[in-house]
Design an enzyme around this catalytic site. Structure first.
Site, PDB file in Angstrom:
ATOM      1  N   ARG A 156       5.805  -2.692   0.723  1.00 45.94           N
ATOM      2  CA  ARG A 156       5.973  -2.439  -0.701  1.00 45.94           C
ATOM      3  C   ARG A 156       5.009  -3.339  -1.435  1.00 45.94           C
ATOM      4  O   ARG A 156       5.121  -4.554  -1.390  1.00 45.94           O
ATOM      5  CB  ARG A 156       7.413  -2.734  -1.099  1.00 45.94           C
ATOM      6  CG  ARG A 156       7.692  -2.306  -2.478  1.00 45.94           C
ATOM      7  CD  ARG A 156       9.170  -1.985  -2.654  1.00 45.94           C
ATOM      8  NE  ARG A 156       9.431  -1.990  -4.090  1.00 45.94           N
ATOM      9  CZ  ARG A 156      10.195  -2.885  -4.674  1.00 45.94           C
ATOM     10  NH1 ARG A 156      10.794  -3.815  -3.982  1.00 45.94           N
ATOM     11  NH2 ARG A 156      10.364  -2.836  -5.973  1.00 45.94           N
TER      12      ARG A 156
ATOM     13  N   LYS B 172       2.422  -4.100  -4.985  1.00 47.66           N
ATOM     14  CA  LYS B 172       2.506  -4.110  -6.440  1.00 47.66           C
ATOM     15  C   LYS B 172       2.312  -2.696  -6.966  1.00 47.66           C
ATOM     16  O   LYS B 172       2.875  -2.305  -7.976  1.00 47.66           O
ATOM     17  CB  LYS B 172       1.376  -5.013  -6.970  1.00 47.66           C
ATOM     18  CG  LYS B 172       1.705  -5.752  -8.219  1.00 47.66           C
ATOM     19  CD  LYS B 172       0.910  -7.035  -8.298  1.00 47.66           C
ATOM     20  CE  LYS B 172      -0.253  -6.933  -9.264  1.00 47.66           C
ATOM     21  NZ  LYS B 172      -1.179  -8.052  -9.132  1.00 47.66           N
TER      22      LYS B 172
ATOM     23  N   ASP C 206     -10.264  -7.788  -2.845  1.00 54.52           N
ATOM     24  CA  ASP C 206      -8.926  -8.270  -2.495  1.00 54.52           C
ATOM     25  C   ASP C 206      -8.838  -8.550  -0.996  1.00 54.52           C
ATOM     26  O   ASP C 206      -7.847  -8.207  -0.342  1.00 54.52           O
ATOM     27  CB  ASP C 206      -7.866  -7.243  -2.926  1.00 54.52           C
ATOM     28  CG  ASP C 206      -6.461  -7.844  -2.987  1.00 54.52           C
ATOM     29  OD1 ASP C 206      -6.328  -9.093  -2.974  1.00 54.52           O
ATOM     30  OD2 ASP C 206      -5.491  -7.058  -3.048  1.00 54.52           O
TER      31      ASP C 206
END
Ligand code: ATP
Length: 334
Positions: free
Chosen positions: A41, A43, A150
């Site tokens: 899960r 953001k 990222d």
């Protein structure tokens, strides 16, 4: 005079390649896909391991949360443009839930091991192998005019049984256009480059090299995350505690960056001297922290983003001699 080999990568591409805001997405039916188990899960999404009923293939289903259409188009076009590139996770399908019109991304599945259990088990050769593979991915993406923004252990899936690596989560990825200022609120705190922490918007592909340098440092020193700031300000303090304040001030001067007053108290007045990575080596990590590894690290973790080693230069570093030798031997045997 700074010249990055891929500065103009998007200039040689047709507008449709990078103009994601005007891209038209073609959604297929969600009908063939069934979710088996929730595996993550984030953001921006809920992620499931699933199955394609048409061919029985196990896949990963990423159901996006309601985020801006622009961001969705950016992630999807990047995945499509990089499809088939070295270690780029493959986007197999783009579907849509009929009621909510939520986009659903279907990926190849990677049976990855959690980095917290995997990294401590890696041999020196393994570390070189996986790092080299990730550098290949970065070199490829950058050559295609795209940066990830990222890079962190959570976004590098590794299946050690197959020695398979996949760089996932291109949701913060961007097309690089020289002369454009970018949002500095990208990457995860521990992997944010100094350019983000001082608010310098004119950053580029080299951000990914900093983030990967943080990953390498974490593996070599068995300290994940390597720079563990309590917040963005403390993150820069943690970096300055290692790289020193003088080079930081020189970096800011070069780009005419004004540091927040808070930094002044925390970094400048503390006057911590620069330490070498060699000085941080303790007996328990000495085996992995060979001088050649620390030399590469010191070229990746450089304040000045323009001075950081490029992915293809890093791939040619002596640290990867054993990897290149093995690849050459395999090619010769084939
Ligand atoms: P975040 O908020 O962390 O950026 P996100 O919403 O952008 O996450 P992803 O990072 O793409 O979503 O996926 C979330 C998690 O799902 C990953 O950390 C990983 O554990 C798992 N995952 C995603 N893609 C794959 C894949 N292809 N194979 C195996 N696991 C995957």
């Amino acid at each position: 005079c700074y010249s990055h080999p891929f500065w103009l990568a998007n200039k040689s591409k047709p507008t449709e390649y990078w103009d994601y805001e005007n891209s038209v997405l073609d959604f297929s039916s969600i009908e063939p896909y069934e979710c088996i188990q929730k595996i993550g899960r984030g953001k921006y999404s809920e992620v499931f391991r699933g199955r394609n009923r048409n061919n029985g293939e196990i896949c990963v289903i990423k159901v996006l949360k309601p985020v801006k259409t622009k961001k969705i188009h950016r992630e999807i076009t990047i995945l499509q443009n990089l499809y088939g590139g070295p270690n780029v996770v493959r986007l197999l399908d783009v579907a849509q839930e009929p009621q909510t019109e939520t986009p659903v991304l279907v990926f190849e599945n990677v049976d990855s091991q959690d980095f917290r259990t995997l990294y401590p088990k890696l041999s020196s050769f393994d570390i070189r192998y996986y790092m080299y593979e990730i550098l290949r991915t970065l070199h490829f993406a950058h050559s295609m005019g795209i940066f990830h923004r990222d890079i962190k252990p959570h976004n590098v899936m590794i299946d050690p049984t197959q020695r398979k690596v996949r760089v996932i989560d291109w949701g913060l990825g961007e097309y690089y256009h020289h002369g454009t200022g970018y949002n500095v609120r990208v990457a995860s705190r521990y992997y944010k480059g100094p350019e983000l922490l001082v608010g310098h918007r004119m950053y580029d592909y080299s951000l990914d090299v900093w983030s990967l340098g943080c990953v390498l440092a974490g593996i070599l020193f068995r300290k994940e995350p390597f720079f563990q700031g309590k917040d963005n300000i403390d993150q820069l303090v943690q970096i300055a505690n290692v790289l020193g304040k003088d080079d930081l001030l020189a970096y800011c001067k070069k780009y005419k960056i004004k540091l927040d007053r808070e930094f002044d108290e925390l970094i400048v007045k503390q006057n911590k001297p620069k330490v070498t990575f060699q000085q941080l080596v303790t007996p328990s990590v000495a085996k992995m922290c060979e001088p050649v590894a620390l030399d590469l690290l010191s070229r990746m973790l450089v304040y000045d983003h323009q001075e950081r080693i490029l992915p293809h230069e890093a791939m040619a570093h002596p640290y990867f001699d054993p990897i290149r030798a093995e690849a050459a031997a395999t090619a010769a045997a084939a």
